[in-house]
Design a protein around this motif. Structure first.
Motif, mmCIF file in Angstrom:
data_model
loop_
_atom_site.group_PDB
_atom_site.id
_atom_site.type_symbol
_atom_site.label_atom_id
_atom_site.label_comp_id
_atom_site.label_asym_id
_atom_site.label_seq_id
_atom_site.Cartn_x
_atom_site.Cartn_y
_atom_site.Cartn_z
ATOM 1 N N SER A 17 -54.864 -10.148 31.112
ATOM 2 C CA SER A 17 -54.452 -11.266 30.252
ATOM 3 C C SER A 17 -54.015 -10.765 28.886
ATOM 4 C CB SER A 17 -55.605 -12.262 30.108
ATOM 5 O OG SER A 17 -56.012 -12.764 31.358
ATOM 6 N N PHE A 35 -52.114 -17.856 25.842
ATOM 7 C CA PHE A 35 -52.194 -17.018 24.648
ATOM 8 C C PHE A 35 -50.804 -16.579 24.213
ATOM 9 C CE2 PHE A 35 -53.991 -12.870 22.747
ATOM 10 C CZ PHE A 35 -54.056 -13.457 21.489
ATOM 11 N N GLY A 36 -49.923 -16.297 25.190
ATOM 12 C CA GLY A 36 -48.565 -15.900 24.846
ATOM 13 C C GLY A 36 -47.806 -16.986 24.122
ATOM 14 N N ALA A 89 -45.353 -13.822 25.448
ATOM 15 C CA ALA A 89 -44.999 -14.266 24.097
ATOM 16 C C ALA A 89 -43.522 -14.035 23.822
ATOM 17 C CB ALA A 89 -45.857 -13.528 23.070
ATOM 18 N N ASN A 98 -50.544 -8.878 29.368
ATOM 19 C CA ASN A 98 -49.394 -9.715 29.723
ATOM 20 C C ASN A 98 -49.120 -10.814 28.707
ATOM 21 O OD1 ASN A 98 -48.246 -9.171 32.700
ATOM 22 N ND2 ASN A 98 -50.415 -8.648 32.641
ATOM 23 N N ALA A 99 -50.089 -11.135 27.861
ATOM 24 C CA ALA A 99 -49.853 -12.147 26.828
ATOM 25 C C ALA A 99 -48.710 -11.731 25.912
ATOM 26 C CB ALA A 99 -51.133 -12.382 26.017
ATOM 27 N N ALA A 136 -52.836 -15.597 30.088
ATOM 28 C CA ALA A 136 -51.793 -14.859 29.383
ATOM 29 C C ALA A 136 -50.691 -15.789 28.886
ATOM 30 C CB ALA A 136 -51.215 -13.779 30.296
ATOM 31 N N SER A 184 -55.361 -14.752 35.404
ATOM 32 C CA SER A 184 -54.772 -13.889 34.376
ATOM 33 C C SER A 184 -53.472 -14.480 33.850
ATOM 34 C CB SER A 184 -54.519 -12.492 34.942
ATOM 35 O OG SER A 184 -55.714 -11.880 35.366
#
Length: 271
Positions: free
Chosen positions: A143, A83-84, A151, A146-147, A80, A76
């Protein structure tokens, strides 16, 4: 330059903080003593009730649950963070078609509880023919949730790097993307590493939502074990201690990483 987000407390405020800290500590100790007395009065502290947790089969079962927790947390966190980082770069983009969707995602998802996203994956998606494996029913919502937090961490780290670093990269012939990748991001990653570890601690705790989807993480394993042996209090105390050791270790790591830049700065000043 000061990095505090609030005014330093004065003498009176510090006294109030000390009094509140002492009062809170004494209240916590009193509650702990009361709880221990109640447990003793009801036979919950009898050695026979704790003896099963001195055997390897019990610990092997709980450690298997801890491994499942760690696996879900690591996967995760990796998804994350990836993607973040994309979202952070999108929010910093000069292109509105990238900046606005990324900002909307972060602002919306940060307001949605992770548990609600778990329910969406568990109940809503199968109605549309998307029934994920058990492991991913926990990992995907964690995920996604938390992304947004990662970010903002990455965006803060990138913004903390002096603009002159980018300008220096452009001056030596790098493109803006190369300057970001080769100059800015490495510095930003070092600066936000403690925050990343701290967020990962929260993500590790969020894996306890696996009991909702019947994923055999640590808390769910403890629930099954307590139902099997009838030692409810003992089981959850042991599970809580495992969480305490793991999360305290990660928090200590975050503090160590946070103190390293100041240590290096002091060493450079002495040199």
């Amino acid at each position: 330059m000061s990095t505090t987000l609030f005014d330093e407390p004065g003498p009176r405020a510090r006294r109030h903080i000390r009094v509140a800290t002492v009062a809170g500590t004494l209240a916590a100790i009193a509650l702990a003593v009361l709880a221990v007395r109640q447990f003793a009065a009801n036979g919950q502290l009898d050695a026979a009730r704790w003896q099963p947790y001195a055997t390897w089969p019990m610990w092997r079962y709980l450690l298997t649950g801890l491994w499942s927790t760690a696996l879900a947390a690591v996967v995760s966190a990796a998804l994350a963070m990836a993607f973040g980082l994309v979202l952070a770069l999108g929010r910093l983009s000069h292109q509105a078609w990238l900046r606005r969707p990324a900002a909307a995602y972060v602002e919306v998802v940060r307001t949605i509880p992770a548990l609600l996203l778990v329910y969406v994956v568990l109940f809503a998606l199968p109605r549309y023919g998307l029934d994920l494996p058990l492991f991913w029913k926990l990992v995907v919502p964690l995920s996604v949730s938390n992304a947004a937090a990662f970010a903002e961490i990455f965006r803060a780290g990138i913004n903390s790097v002096e603009r002159g670093q980018t300008e220096a990269g452009l001056a030596v012939g790098l493109t803006r993307g190369q300057a970001m990748r080769l100059v800015v991001l490495p510095q930003a990653a070092r600066r936000v590493l403690p925050s990343i570890v701290s967020q990962s601690v929260g993500l590790l705790k969020d894996t306890s939502l696996g009991f909702v989807v019947s994923y055999a993480e640590l808390l769910y394993s403890g629930k099954v074990l307590a139902a099997y042996n009838g030692l409810l209090i003992q089981t959850y105390v042991v599970v809580a201690l495992i969480y305490l050791v793991v999360n305290a270790s990660l928090s200590k790591l975050a503090r160590v990483l946070e103190s390293r830049p100041a240590l290096y700065a002091r060493r450079s000043a002495r040199a």
